[in-house]
Design a protein around this motif. Structure first.
Motif, PDB file in Angstrom:
ATOM      1  N   MET A   7       1.025 -16.014 -39.849  1.00 43.38           N
ATOM      2  CA  MET A   7       1.380 -16.133 -40.862  1.00 43.38           C
ATOM      3  C   MET A   7       1.257 -15.299 -41.971  1.00 43.38           C
ATOM      4  O   MET A   7       0.125 -14.822 -42.342  1.00 43.38           O
ATOM      5  N   VAL A   8       2.478 -15.362 -43.470  1.00 44.48           N
ATOM      6  CA  VAL A   8       2.025 -14.511 -44.495  1.00 44.48           C
ATOM      7  C   VAL A   8       0.590 -15.013 -45.351  1.00 44.48           C
ATOM      8  O   VAL A   8       0.572 -16.102 -45.409  1.00 44.48           O
ATOM      9  N   ALA A   9       0.021 -14.038 -46.215  1.00 45.22           N
ATOM     10  CA  ALA A   9      -1.179 -14.042 -46.537  1.00 45.22           C
ATOM     11  C   ALA A   9      -0.727 -14.489 -48.235  1.00 45.22           C
ATOM     12  O   ALA A   9       0.421 -14.018 -48.668  1.00 45.22           O
ATOM     13  N   VAL A  10      -0.746 -16.156 -48.706  1.00 43.89           N
ATOM     14  CA  VAL A  10      -0.613 -15.562 -50.197  1.00 43.89           C
ATOM     15  C   VAL A  10      -1.670 -15.550 -51.357  1.00 43.89           C
ATOM     16  O   VAL A  10      -2.278 -16.269 -51.103  1.00 43.89           O
ATOM     17  N   GLY A  11      -1.334 -14.451 -52.584  1.00 46.83           N
ATOM     18  CA  GLY A  11      -2.410 -14.372 -53.062  1.00 46.83           C
ATOM     19  C   GLY A  11      -1.661 -14.378 -54.748  1.00 46.83           C
ATOM     20  O   GLY A  11      -0.468 -15.036 -54.320  1.00 46.83           O
ATOM     21  N   TYR A  12      -2.536 -14.057 -55.534  1.00 46.93           N
ATOM     22  CA  TYR A  12      -2.829 -14.563 -56.652  1.00 46.93           C
ATOM     23  C   TYR A  12      -3.003 -13.834 -57.643  1.00 46.93           C
ATOM     24  O   TYR A  12      -4.379 -13.132 -57.243  1.00 46.93           O
ATOM     25  N   THR A  13      -2.292 -13.139 -58.711  1.00 48.16           N
ATOM     26  CA  THR A  13      -2.833 -12.056 -59.250  1.00 48.16           C
ATOM     27  C   THR A  13      -3.528 -12.602 -60.443  1.00 48.16           C
ATOM     28  O   THR A  13      -2.935 -13.233 -61.405  1.00 48.16           O
ATOM     29  N   ASP A  32      11.331  -3.507 -49.882  1.00 44.93           N
ATOM     30  CA  ASP A  32      12.050  -3.072 -49.108  1.00 44.93           C
ATOM     31  C   ASP A  32      11.820  -2.854 -48.023  1.00 44.93           C
ATOM     32  O   ASP A  32      10.887  -2.174 -47.091  1.00 44.93           O
ATOM     33  N   GLU A  33      12.621  -3.337 -46.908  1.00 44.78           N
ATOM     34  CA  GLU A  33      12.448  -3.375 -45.289  1.00 44.78           C
ATOM     35  C   GLU A  33      12.651  -2.017 -44.572  1.00 44.78           C
ATOM     36  O   GLU A  33      11.991  -1.476 -43.902  1.00 44.78           O
ATOM     37  N   LYS A  34      13.391  -1.373 -45.855  1.00 44.65           N
ATOM     38  CA  LYS A  34      13.659   0.162 -45.417  1.00 44.65           C
ATOM     39  C   LYS A  34      11.916   1.415 -45.422  1.00 44.65           C
ATOM     40  O   LYS A  34      12.127   1.796 -44.845  1.00 44.65           O
ATOM     41  N   LEU A  35      11.510   1.056 -46.745  1.00 39.14           N
ATOM     42  CA  LEU A  35      10.373   1.514 -46.996  1.00 39.14           C
ATOM     43  C   LEU A  35       9.646   1.316 -46.129  1.00 39.14           C
ATOM     44  O   LEU A  35       8.273   2.176 -45.653  1.00 39.14           O
ATOM     45  N   LEU A  36       9.318   0.274 -45.284  1.00 33.19           N
ATOM     46  CA  LEU A  36       8.054  -0.334 -44.325  1.00 33.19           C
ATOM     47  C   LEU A  36       8.748   0.179 -42.893  1.00 33.19           C
ATOM     48  O   LEU A  36       7.852   0.229 -42.148  1.00 33.19           O
ATOM     49  N   ARG A  37       9.564   0.553 -42.483  1.00 32.42           N
ATOM     50  CA  ARG A  37      10.179   0.639 -41.446  1.00 32.42           C
ATOM     51  C   ARG A  37       9.689   3.158 -41.947  1.00 32.42           C
ATOM     52  O   ARG A  37       8.976   3.388 -40.525  1.00 32.42           O
ATOM     53  N   VAL A  38       9.953   3.254 -42.825  1.00 30.36           N
ATOM     54  CA  VAL A  38       9.352   4.516 -42.782  1.00 30.36           C
ATOM     55  C   VAL A  38       7.764   4.791 -43.010  1.00 30.36           C
ATOM     56  O   VAL A  38       6.991   5.264 -41.829  1.00 30.36           O
ATOM     57  N   PHE A  39       6.965   3.831 -43.307  1.00 29.54           N
ATOM     58  CA  PHE A  39       6.080   3.468 -42.789  1.00 29.54           C
ATOM     59  C   PHE A  39       5.625   3.329 -41.650  1.00 29.54           C
ATOM     60  O   PHE A  39       4.690   4.115 -40.402  1.00 29.54           O
ATOM     61  N   ASP A  40       5.924   2.590 -40.566  1.00 30.41           N
ATOM     62  CA  ASP A  40       5.858   2.370 -39.415  1.00 30.41           C
ATOM     63  C   ASP A  40       6.084   3.729 -38.248  1.00 30.41           C
ATOM     64  O   ASP A  40       5.229   4.149 -38.114  1.00 30.41           O
ATOM     65  N   GLU A  41       7.177   5.340 -39.166  1.00 28.25           N
ATOM     66  CA  GLU A  41       7.664   5.706 -38.354  1.00 28.25           C
ATOM     67  C   GLU A  41       6.167   6.975 -38.490  1.00 28.25           C
ATOM     68  O   GLU A  41       6.122   7.369 -37.287  1.00 28.25           O
ATOM     69  N   ARG A  42       5.557   6.431 -40.065  1.00 31.23           N
ATOM     70  CA  ARG A  42       4.930   7.774 -40.383  1.00 31.23           C
ATOM     71  C   ARG A  42       3.475   7.582 -39.755  1.00 31.23           C
ATOM     72  O   ARG A  42       2.150   7.949 -39.977  1.00 31.23           O
ATOM     73  N   PRO A  54      -1.064  -3.874 -42.133  1.00 36.10           N
ATOM     74  CA  PRO A  54      -1.016  -4.370 -43.154  1.00 36.10           C
ATOM     75  C   PRO A  54      -0.019  -4.747 -44.608  1.00 36.10           C
ATOM     76  O   PRO A  54      -0.569  -3.155 -44.798  1.00 36.10           O
ATOM     77  N   ARG A  55       0.451  -5.067 -44.977  1.00 37.93           N
ATOM     78  CA  ARG A  55       1.293  -4.611 -46.137  1.00 37.93           C
ATOM     79  C   ARG A  55       1.553  -5.372 -47.472  1.00 37.93           C
ATOM     80  O   ARG A  55       1.661  -6.774 -47.011  1.00 37.93           O
ATOM     81  N   TYR A  56       1.447  -5.075 -47.886  1.00 40.07           N
ATOM     82  CA  TYR A  56       0.870  -6.098 -49.137  1.00 40.07           C
ATOM     83  C   TYR A  56       2.127  -5.896 -50.576  1.00 40.07           C
ATOM     84  O   TYR A  56       2.378  -4.621 -50.666  1.00 40.07           O
ATOM     85  N   GLY A  57       2.509  -6.668 -50.874  1.00 40.45           N
ATOM     86  CA  GLY A  57       3.559  -6.835 -51.650  1.00 40.45           C
ATOM     87  C   GLY A  57       3.394  -8.019 -53.144  1.00 40.45           C
ATOM     88  O   GLY A  57       2.111  -8.790 -53.079  1.00 40.45           O
ATOM     89  N   TYR A  99       9.605 -11.149 -49.558  1.00 40.44           N
ATOM     90  CA  TYR A  99       9.554 -10.591 -48.946  1.00 40.44           C
ATOM     91  C   TYR A  99       8.803 -10.448 -47.782  1.00 40.44           C
ATOM     92  O   TYR A  99       8.812  -9.976 -46.871  1.00 40.44           O
ATOM     93  N   VAL A 100       9.080 -11.993 -47.262  1.00 42.34           N
ATOM     94  CA  VAL A 100       8.454 -12.766 -46.329  1.00 42.34           C
ATOM     95  C   VAL A 100       9.554 -11.649 -45.152  1.00 42.34           C
ATOM     96  O   VAL A 100       8.896 -11.354 -44.116  1.00 42.34           O
ATOM     97  N   ASP A 101      10.454 -11.562 -45.814  1.00 42.52           N
ATOM     98  CA  ASP A 101      11.566 -11.909 -44.352  1.00 42.52           C
ATOM     99  C   ASP A 101      11.798 -10.010 -44.588  1.00 42.52           C
ATOM    100  O   ASP A 101      12.300  -9.296 -43.412  1.00 42.52           O
ATOM    101  N   ALA A 102      11.086  -9.068 -45.491  1.00 48.66           N
ATOM    102  CA  ALA A 102      11.102  -7.880 -45.372  1.00 48.66           C
ATOM    103  C   ALA A 102      10.449  -7.138 -44.335  1.00 48.66           C
ATOM    104  O   ALA A 102      10.022  -5.996 -43.757  1.00 48.66           O
ATOM    105  N   GLY A 103       9.020  -7.994 -44.367  1.00 51.27           N
ATOM    106  CA  GLY A 103       8.224  -7.687 -43.143  1.00 51.27           C
ATOM    107  C   GLY A 103       6.703  -7.901 -43.582  1.00 51.27           C
ATOM    108  O   GLY A 103       5.721  -6.825 -42.960  1.00 51.27           O
TER     109      GLY A 103
END
Length: 320
Positions: A1-7, A193-203, A209-212, A284-288
């Motif tokens: 489950m995605v954690a829901v934050g408040y700013t 940005d799903e592409k950015l997360l893929r780069v993060f995975d590859e590196r 965790p990924r925070y948006g 953001y959920v769909d992007a990962g």
């Protein structure tokens, strides 16, 4: 489950209000509180900018369950990285291990108050040196460090949690993804940005965790919400390369002079329709992303938003 934050948006509320909103947000059921760390607001209309670390210390004592995070701190200009490590360790202790240190390369808006703003290449080099200092200090090591930008003759943190304070690094491209994957425990991004997360995975960031962060303006009157969003957040569409280099609120006002209410409303959901706000979060959920913090635009509207979030918004987000 995605954690829901408040700013906890220090640019639009004072320190006492932020602590009150933190208590309300925890009671409403949010999983995380993220705190901006600015010296200036983006626009005069926002009207605030208290010291984030004092707010975090107060919030750590005023709450008991919710996770805390700086979102984000620049450890290269206003703050020396050895001092950032000390601050993070202290908030980690005050919060009983609920704190994550969010770091980034910074913005001219906040960092020029202590001197000149470096070129982007230098900023990334400085951030890497800062990470090389902060991480071993949080690990409990005594360090001596000499780099191109920072020197630490000797440093050791006497007060720190048993479990090291986790770090996350803001990324907008391959080079910052490299830093996040190598030195940090997670990645921060301001766009889905799903592409950015893929780069993060590859590196090397796979599994971390990924925070948006998603901006909305909830309220009973859509037209009024659009006006509030335009008044306070019309800078959001300028993009990171511009936002990082403008020096003060007057510059942001000048840069957005040709921006219209309709332009802002196209990028930020405004009004009472829960479907629009849920859809913005879902991107953001769909992007990962594993953690997504909501920004409610408009300081005085926070109590209304938090009541609505408790009763309607959070239950809808849990269904995702």
């Amino acid at each position: 489950m995605v954690a829901v934050g408040y700013t906890l948006m220090g640019e639009q509320s004072g320190p006492k209000e932020l602590v009150d909103y933190a208590i309300r947000a925890e009671d409403a059921g949010f999983d995380q509180l993220v705190a901006s760390d600015h010296y200036y607001p983006w626009l005069d209309a926002q009207g605030h900018s208290p010291y984030a670390w004092s707010v975090l210390g107060a919030v750590a004592q005023a709450t008991s369950r919710v996770e805390l995070m700086s979102f984000v701190t620049c450890p290269t200009r206003r703050y020396h990285p050895a001092v950032v490590a000390q601050k993070a360790a202290t908030v980690g202790l005050l919060s009983d291990g609920r704190f994550t240190l969010g770091l980034g390369a910074g913005e001219n808006l906040n960092e020029h108050v202590v001197g000149g703003w470096p070129h982007v290449q230098q900023r990334h080099e400085m951030l890497e040196e800062a990470l090389q200092i902060i991480r071993p200090l949080l690990d409990g090591q005594t360090i001596s460090y000499t780099g191109d930008y920072f020197e630490v003759p000797e440093a050791y943190l006497w007060d720190r949690p048993e479990q090291r304070v986790p770090m996350a690094v803001a990324a907008s491209g391959p080079s910052s993804c490299d830093l996040a994957a190598e030195y940090a425990d997670g990645l921060i991004a301001t766009e889905p940005d799903e592409k950015l997360l893929r780069v993060f995975d590859e590196r090397g960031g796979a599994g971390k965790p990924r925070y948006g962060q998603v901006m909305i303006c909830y309220g009973p009157d859509e037209d009024e919400c659009r006006k509030i969003a335009y008044d306070q957040f019309r800078w959001f569409g300028l993009g990171w390369p511009v936002n990082a280099n403008l020096p003060d609120p007057d510059a942001f006002a000048s840069a957005t002079r040709q921006t219209h209410v309709e332009d802002v409303a196209q990028g930020i959901p405004c009004g009472p329709d829960p479907e629009a706000h849920v859809a913005a979060f879902k991107r953001y959920v769909d992007a990962g992303f594993t953690h997504v913090a909501v920004v409610q635009i408009g300081g005085p509207t926070q109590p209304l938003f938090l009541d609505w979030a408790r009763d309607e918004f959070l239950p809808r987000l849990r269904e995702l």
